[in-house]
Structure formats: C-alpha cells, structure tokens
Design a protein around this motif. Structure first.
Motif, PDB file in Angstrom:
ATOM      1  N   PHE A 204       6.893   0.079  -5.976  1.00 59.14           N
ATOM      2  CA  PHE A 204       6.105   0.885  -6.903  1.00 59.14           C
ATOM      3  C   PHE A 204       4.672   0.971  -6.390  1.00 59.14           C
ATOM      4  O   PHE A 204       4.054  -0.053  -6.107  1.00 59.14           O
ATOM      5  CB  PHE A 204       6.119   0.227  -8.285  1.00 59.14           C
TER       6      PHE A 204
ATOM      7  N   GLY B  65       3.702   5.760  -9.407  1.00 54.02           N
ATOM      8  CA  GLY B  65       4.441   6.269 -10.564  1.00 54.02           C
ATOM      9  C   GLY B  65       4.243   7.758 -10.809  1.00 54.02           C
ATOM     10  O   GLY B  65       4.747   8.296 -11.789  1.00 54.02           O
TER      11      GLY B  65
ATOM     12  N   ALA C 262       4.449  10.256  -8.100  1.00 53.70           N
ATOM     13  CA  ALA C 262       4.903  11.023  -6.921  1.00 53.70           C
ATOM     14  C   ALA C 262       3.798  11.270  -5.899  1.00 53.70           C
ATOM     15  O   ALA C 262       3.854  12.241  -5.159  1.00 53.70           O
ATOM     16  CB  ALA C 262       5.517  12.359  -7.350  1.00 53.70           C
TER      17      ALA C 262
ATOM     18  N   ALA D  72       5.887   5.216  -1.887  1.00 55.05           N
ATOM     19  CA  ALA D  72       6.357   3.831  -1.721  1.00 55.05           C
ATOM     20  C   ALA D  72       7.752   3.638  -2.292  1.00 55.05           C
ATOM     21  O   ALA D  72       8.489   2.737  -1.885  1.00 55.05           O
ATOM     22  CB  ALA D  72       5.386   2.858  -2.385  1.00 55.05           C
TER      23      ALA D  72
HETATM   24  S1  FES Z   1       5.619   5.142  -6.798  1.00 59.22           S
HETATM   25 FE1  FES Z   1       6.790   6.903  -6.550  1.00 59.22          FE
HETATM   26  S2  FES Z   1       5.571   8.129  -5.297  1.00 59.22           S
HETATM   27 FE2  FES Z   1       4.271   6.453  -5.719  1.00 59.22          FE
END
Ligand code: FES
Ligand code: FES
Lengths: 742, 156
Positions: free
Chosen positions: B37, B40, B42, B46
């Motif tokens: 993560f 969150g 996009a 990661a």
């Molecule tokens: S945690 Fe999904 S793109 Fe950054």
C-alpha cells in the motif's frame, strides 16, 4: 586555514568542555567493554555482531536498512575479517542496545567546517563520539553508519575469527598461526576443514583476542560492489516491512489524528464508524481516534466516517503568515555566526537578495506503520525505525510497562530519510496494543495521515549580500532564518533541551570550502512550532541551495564561467573539493557548445564529509522544460562498495530534484494542504534524468553517501534554469515559476 | 457472505465485503503481504498485481469486481525466480524495496505485451510507478535485460 582562526579558538573551548564533561565520569565507563545484548536461543554469539548457529553465520547490522545498503556494507566489514562466505551469511537488524551506539553521530559536533578539521580536532570529535556510548544513541542518520562501523565491525570479525582459530588449534594440537580460515571454515596444515559451526560454542567463552586488521590490499569483499544481502527478498516480495507481519487473530487498525497541527480533539461520535461493516472498535487516543477492524480497508473507511470535533491549531493561519514569522527571526540577534571572516559590515554589496524554500514532507514510499502485540504483560513490536532504543522507551511508556517487558524488532524501512527516527507511530501502536491485550494489531496510516502528520523539513529564508572584484568574490554575507531542527528533533529524541549555537541550522552555508576575504554566515532561529525534523541532508538541503545559488549569482555578476569561478575560489581552500568540480567538469564535458534550447548549471556542496559536485542539463521541449541529463562527482574517501555509493548518489540527486522541482507543503489553519501524491509528487521514470556518477577517492577521511547528493542537486537545477532562461529562481519549488515536464 | 478467488493458482474463499479493494483482501485476509500500500488513489503503483494477466492497481479494484485469476509478486516466479526477478537481482535494483513488487508486476505486464520495449515505451509503461528511492535507471536496465533473456528463450 588561518582565516578560520576565530572559529578554531571557540572550537577549542567547546571541544574541551564536552570532552572534560564526558571524561571526568567517562573514561572508565567508556573503556569498559559494552555488554553483548545477543542471546540466541540456539547457537553461540561471539560478540554483539556475530551469531553462529546450526544454520550458519548471522551478522548483526546495528543500523536500519532503509534502502541505503547499510546491511550489505556493515556485514561486509565483519565478513571481510571473519572470512565468512558472503553467499551464506544472513544479516539481521540489531536489537535496541547500548552496544550499538553510533559514535560517528558526534563527529559533526564541533562548530568547525569538516573540510578544514585538523587531526587533533578529529580526535576531539572522536572523543565526544566515544562519550556518546554513555548516551547510547543507536541512531541511523547523518550519513554516519559506515564511518562509525568501519573499525568496530572489522574488529568484531577479526576477533571472532581468532577465537575460532584458537579453539581449532587446541583441538588439533597445533599453533593458531598454522591455521588458515576461508569461507566459514578453519583449515588445518594437513588440509582438514573444521566448520565454524563446530567451533562457535567453545569460541564464545574465550576471551576476546585483539588482532591487527587486514590491509586494504588484502581485502576480498570490501572495495567492490557486492550483491546486496537484501536483494532477493526485495525482488520476491518476501522482505518484511512494519505492516507485513502476520499473526494469528490479528486485527487491523488505522488512526485519525487532529490534522490542525498543535490542535486536539474536543469530542467524537464513533457511531458512523461502527456502522461500517468490519469495524469493531473506535478508541480514544486523546488527540484523535484509532479504528480497529477486520481489515485495514474497513478501518480506513471507519476513520473517515467518524464524526470528530477538532480544536484549533495555534499556528499562523496561512503559509504566508508562517514565513512572516520566520522573517521576524532576522530582527533578533543571531544564534550563531560560525563563519565570521574579514569585515563584512564595512563592505558595500553589489547584490542583495532573498531566497525562500518551503516546508517539505518526507513522503517515504511506505506510509508509517507498525505491528504490536501485548500478551501476558509483554509487549512485542515490529517497526521499521531509525532509533530503536528511543522507540523501545516510548513504547514502554505508552503501554505502562517496564522496558524489560518490551521487545522491539526493527524490520525493513520502506524509506526513512529521517522520518523514522520519530517515535509517534510506535507510541500509537503500543497504546492501541495495550488497550487490546491478547490481540495482535497491525497499524497502517493512510497516505493522507502520513503527509499531514510529518515532521517537516522546515521552510527557511536567506538574506544574502555579496560583491565581486576582478573575478573574485570579495564579500559573501549570509543570514539564514528557520525554525531549528536540532532543537526540535534532538530535543524530542533525548528529552533534553538543546541550547547554544546550532550548527545544524547553518550547515551547508557556513562550512563550505570557499576562499572569500569577507565571509560571514549567521543563523537566526525562528519561533514557529510547526513540527519539523531530520530530512535527507537537513540544514544542508536549504543552505546548500542558498549558498550555491548565490555563488552562481556572483559568478554571473563577475561575468565568469560558473564552474571555473567555483574552482578559483575552492581550489585554494580545499583541493579535495576542487577535485570533484574537476571530475564533474570532465565527466560532463562542461564548456562544450550545446544544441539550441539546452543549458547547464553546476553546484558543489560539502556535506556529511563528502564534497559532491553536480551538473544538470535542461532542454526546452514542446513548450516545457525537461531534465535530460545529470552528472555527479563525489569524494567520500575510501569507498567500500562502489555500487552502493553510486546508487546512493543517484538516489540523493533524485530526492533533491524532486523537492526543488515540485516539493511544497503549505498550511491552512495549521493543516497541511497536501495529502497524497497527486498534490505532492516526485520524479518518475519519464522525467528523471540520465545520471552519470564519478567517484573520486582523494579525500583522506571517509565521508557519508546517503545525503550528500541531495543539496547540490537542488542548486544545480536552479542554476541550470538560470542558464536556460535568464531567470533567477530564488523561491522553490521551480514549477511555480516555469512549466516543467512533470 | 464469502466469495471465491483464485490467487497464484490457489482457489480460496474470502469473507470480506465486495467493496473491499483487492489490495486489502490480499494483504489482510490472505496474508500475501508482498503487495504494498502506498497511496490508495492509483498514483504510486505499489499495489500492482495481475488480474487475468493484466497489471491492475489492486487498491482500486473492489473484490466484487475481480474477474479472473490473480497473480501477485509471490506467485510471479512460481517455479523459482521469474526472468524479471533474476534481472532485478543481477542489476541490484532495490534500495528500500517497498515499491519493487509493484515495479516488477508492472514490468511483467509490459514485457508480456511488448517483448522488446524501447526506452520511451518503458517510460510510458512505468510512469505510474513511483520510487522514492530513485531506482529508475536500474529498473530500466533490468527490464531491457529481462526482455533480452526472454527473447532468447528463457521461460516466461
Ligand atoms: S496504493 Fe494503489 S496505486 Fe498507490
Ligand atoms: S526502492 Fe524504495 S521506493 Fe523504490
């Protein structure tokens, strides 16, 4: 170095006081060997750095692996002397223990430029470092790890090897001098091999033999690029970070803390959070809440949903008002004047300018997180951190336990950059675990929580006066104002208030190797309570930008080539620093004509013992500006792993360019306006320059490599911008002034 | 309510609500913590995994909308190291390592579609994957190297 006379006299005093204070009580304590904190369940430990058990050899790296490759280089120091098989060893994070104090951390304690330190000053500084064993600061920071471990860890390897040989000699009935060691084995004159594992237990109870260290010519591991000990785990998803520990019955937590910094929580309604499927509990943390759920997503949703009344922040309501507050520090007497040569007040200035840099977040790739479990009165934590003893202490306090009832495992850090010295995450994890005895909890911060509860790199202002005559700088008079990171961060870490002249505040400005007759750097400490902390290169990150941008302005004023202009001033003061300028000149082909729409800038700073020069090339492309190429030359002295040095240089450069180009934290009513990467981005693959690095090894003293690439990158970028556009950027980030490809 | 999901070739039942992003199902429900993560939203990559062979941001994909088999970093080199992982080790790519699972999964998706990507194509494909340690030059070199290895007949 006669111009440093004033500084030297003051140094003597400060140095002497510090050493006497430590020594009166200290000599005995300092000379006494430290206790070995290792107690392997199985196998034997030969000293605080080596465990040999049935599985093989483990080397304890007392510093946090946060990407800088320190596990590899520290382990290689031990393995080199121990004659361990590099492919077979395991590297572990050390437990919190006094044995792992960082003595090199104090090497920068004297108020004197590192480049100009005399041998006696180095030994005084070393004395302070040894005294720091009393403080037992087990901190990873200040680009000190390798310098600190260089002797100690080779000695650990050598004495373990000799102890193993002594046991083998007894068993074989031969003298130890008839034995060889290789790849984890003692080899007898007749070729018989005895594995270290068979000798370790007996060797552990031997007195520790002190032997001479090997000459670098004989090194097999040190001096070359080794395969990193953590690489396979990191390429396969097996490396464990703070929130990767899986425990049976685990619950998942997040927090929402008052975003109005310095404010708190007046009250909250947990009902909307509890209505989210999966949310099990909402805990009162005083200045915010923790939400416990069956998975992290539910916890994050719950934290968003809870109704919370925040109290106001005492901070100025706008970023502008914060800068006004910082500027007011200029009205007070300076806290330090660590460079004070000639008569700057009698000189008239040709240039009088002001520079400003913003607050910056660390924005580590891994948001803050921790795993904690309180069971049967014992708290166990897993947290990637840069100061294990302090984290342990805070965890014990938060859970209401004695320190011996707390175990803290340092796991891999998903980036540190100074952020993970801070104990806030550990305090929270321990507090939550203590409220839920028997239940393991995994605490994960949202990116927004991470960005809004950072300990920021402070905003800073510099006021510069300067003049040139016949191609030479005659006057450089700098005043720097910012809140003090030293006072804020060291104060939090040690629980002591730090008085006196603050060197960290002016490092990167007062300690640069320029030969200038009227040369003064004064530091003014601003009274502003935004949480601030160590950030990659700390004071150097803003002072390097101020100083090296202004040198560039003076070069322009003199009508001189900016690289040659630097050489003219640096050469007489430090041939080592001049060597990096020459190396980057040659590497980049500086001075050759460039195609239309391209231009270059240069900067050189001396930080953490390592002079580093950078050339940046910019190109106009379709209405925007791109950074196609960068060249760096550094001189960290003796290099132990060139691959890691190169990687750290590139990393530091990219971190600096990211910040100078687009990094900015602003505040409204004490709350950071930026919360996630869309508002606080960094360089990505497509806008990162192609980088070449030259490593020079003429520096007689070892320097660090994790941070020195950052400060010159920022200034070189702004100087290149001037070369391309004719516009001098005195306020970062650059994207506020021009259209860059981002 | 449970849903069944195939991850790295294993069929499992998951009890999380259908809105739960796949990322948290993998990490918290299934204990597959190699997927990370970062944001969150996009914007960092990661959390990249493959669904039906395509790279997706698992922080954005609700469990209820997962159509196809999921592969994570743990399943990429099911029989040892995948060629990309090999190249990652040869080029000593990782620093802190936190972004690298996502980088490798994204690169695998690129190579599946384009066995010989140019620098510009690599830039395009990898632009959504942030690395705060700045390992980009090593990533690029490793991708080229893995592509060569794959073209000369290394197993996929
Ligand atoms: S945690 Fe999904 S793109 Fe950054
Ligand atoms: S290796 Fe640290 S973020 Fe990429």
């Amino acid at each position: 170095m006669s111009r440093l006379g004033k500084i030297t006299r003051r140094t003597l005093l400060v140095g002497a006081v510090a050493v006497a204070g430590g020594a009166a009580f200290g000599i005995y304590q300092i000379r006494r060997p430290v206790a070995n904190p290792l107690r392997p369940e199985d196998g034997a430990t030969l000293n605080p750095y080596v465990i040999i058990d049935r599985a093989g050899i483990s080397i304890i790296a007392p510093r946090a692996e946060m990407g800088q490759g320190v596990h590899t280089t520290l382990a290689a120091l031990v393995a080199e002397e121990l004659d361990a098989d590099w492919e077979q060893i395991r590297v572990l994070h050390g437990p919190p223990a006094a044995a792992y104090y960082n003595a090199a951390l104090a090497h920068g304690a004297l108020p004197v430029p590192e480049y100009a330190m005399k041998d006696w000053q180095r030994s005084v500084a070393h004395g302070i470092g040894a005294a720091s064993k009393l403080l037992g600061l087990q901190v990873t920071g200040g680009s000190t790890s390798t310098v600190d471990g260089f002797e100690r860890m080779r000695r650990a390897g050598a004495s373990a090897r000799e102890a193993l040989k002594a046991v083998a000699a007894d068993r074989l009935g031969v003298g130890p001098d008839q034995l060889r060691t290789e790849a984890g084995q003692v080899i007898a004159p007749d070729g018989r091999e005895i594995d270290y594992r068979e000798l370790a237990e007996d060797a552990a109870s031997r007195p520790v033999p002190q032997v001479a260290l090997r000459h670098p010519y004989d090194w097999k591991l040190l001096g070359r690029s080794l395969p990193r000990s953590d690489m396979r785990a990191k390429a396969t998803g097996q490396a464990q970070f703070s929130t990767d520990i899986v425990l049976p019955g685990m619950k998942f937590a997040t927090v929402r803390i008052c975003p109005y910094l310095g404010g708190s929580m007046a009250g909250f309604d947990p009902a909307p959070a509890l209505a989210i499927p999966g949310v099990e509990q909402v805990l009162d943390l005083g200045d915010g809440i923790a939400v416990i759920a069956s998975n992290t997503w539910a916890a994050l949703q719950g934290a968003e949903a809870a109704q919370i009344d925040w109290t106001q922040s005492p901070l100025p309501a706008t970023t502008g008002a914060m800068f006004d507050q910082i500027a007011r520090a200029f009205d007070d007497r300076p806290n330090s004047t660590m460079r004070d040569q000639g008569k700057p007040d009698d000189q008239s200035a040709q240039l009088e300018v002001e520079y400003r840099v913003p607050f910056l977040a660390h924005s580590t790739m891994e948001p803050m997180g921790a795993t904690a479990h309180l069971q049967d009165g014992h708290l166990t934590l897993w947290v990637g951190n840069q100061a294990p003893r302090e984290h342990l202490k805070v965890a014990a306090e938060a859970a209401g336990l004695a320190e011996e009832n707390v175990t803290l495992h340092t796991v891999f850090l998903g980036g540190g950059f100074g952020r993970r010295v801070e104990t806030d995450i550990t305090r929270q994890a321990a507090t939550i675990a203590a409220k839920l005895p028997g239940t393991p909890i995994r605490l994960t911060w949202s990116r927004e929580e991470d960005m809004r509860h950072d300990f920021y790199r402070p905003a800073a202002i510099a006021r510069m006066r300067g003049a040139v005559e016949n191609g030479r700088i005659t006057l450089l008079d700098a005043k720097v104002a910012a809140p003090s990171v030293t006072r804020a961060a060291i104060g939090r870490l040690t629980g002591r208030s730090m008085g006196g002249p603050d060197k960290g505040h002016v490092e990167g400005a007062f300690d640069q190797p320029y030969d200038i007759p009227h040369y003064r750097v004064a530091g003014h400490l601003a009274d502003l309570d935004v949480p601030i902390g160590f950030w990659r290169a700390v004071g150097n990150s803003f002072n390097g930008f101020f100083h090296e941008s202004f040198i560039d302005e003076l070069a322009h004023q003199a009508g001189a080539d900016p690289l040659q202009f630097r050489l003219d001033h640096v050469g007489p003061e430090s041939p080592v620093a001049a060597g990096t300028l020459e190396a980057v000149r040659d590497l980049s082909g500086w001075g050759q004509p460039l195609p239309e729409g391209r231009a270059r800038g240069v900067a050189m700073t001396w930080s953490f013992g390592t002079p580093t020069a950078v050339v940046i090339e910019l190109a106009r492309e379709g209405g925007a500006i791109r950074i196609p190429r960068a060249w760096m030359a550094c001189d960290p002295g003796l290099v132990l792993d060139p691959g890691i040095v190169r990687a750290q240089m590139e990393s530091g450069l990219i971190y600096g360019l990211s910040a100078a180009l687009m990094g900015e934290i602003t505040f409204t009513d004490g709350r950071a306006d930026q919360g996630n990467f869309p508002d606080y981005d960094a360089l990505r693959m497509f806008n990162t320059p192609q980088i070449e690095v030259a490593i020079v090894q003429d520096n007689p003293h070892m320097g660090g490599v994790g941070e020195p690439g950052t400060p010159p990158a920022m200034a070189a970028l702004a100087n290149a911008h001037f070369a391309l556009t004719g516009e001098r950027i005195r306020s970062l980030p650059l994207i506020r002034a021009a259209d860059y490809l981002i | 309510m449970t849903r069944s999901l195939t991850v790295n070739g294993h069929r499992t039942e998951v009890a999380a609500s259908p809105q739960t992003p796949l990322l948290w199902v993998l990490r918290d429900e299934l204990g597959l913590t190699g997927t990370k993560f970062g944001c969150g939203v996009a914007s960092c990559g990661a959390c990249t995994v493959h669904v039906d062979g395509q790279a997706v941001r698992s922080c954005q994909l609700p469990l209820g909308e997962v159509r196809g088999d999921v592969t994570t970093i743990e399943g990429l080199g099911a029989d040892g190291l995948a060629p990309l992982q090999d190249a990652w080790i040869r080029h000593q790519v990782a620093q802190c390592g936190y972004c690298q699972s996502g980088q490798i999964m994204q690169a695998a998706d690129l190579l599946a579609a384009n066995p010989d990507p140019s620098d510009a194509e690599i830039d395009d494909a990898m632009g959504g994957n942030l690395c705060r340690c700045g390992t980009y030059s090593a990533i690029r070199a490793a991708i080229h190297d893995a592509a060569r290895a794959l073209r000369s007949g290394g197993a996929g």
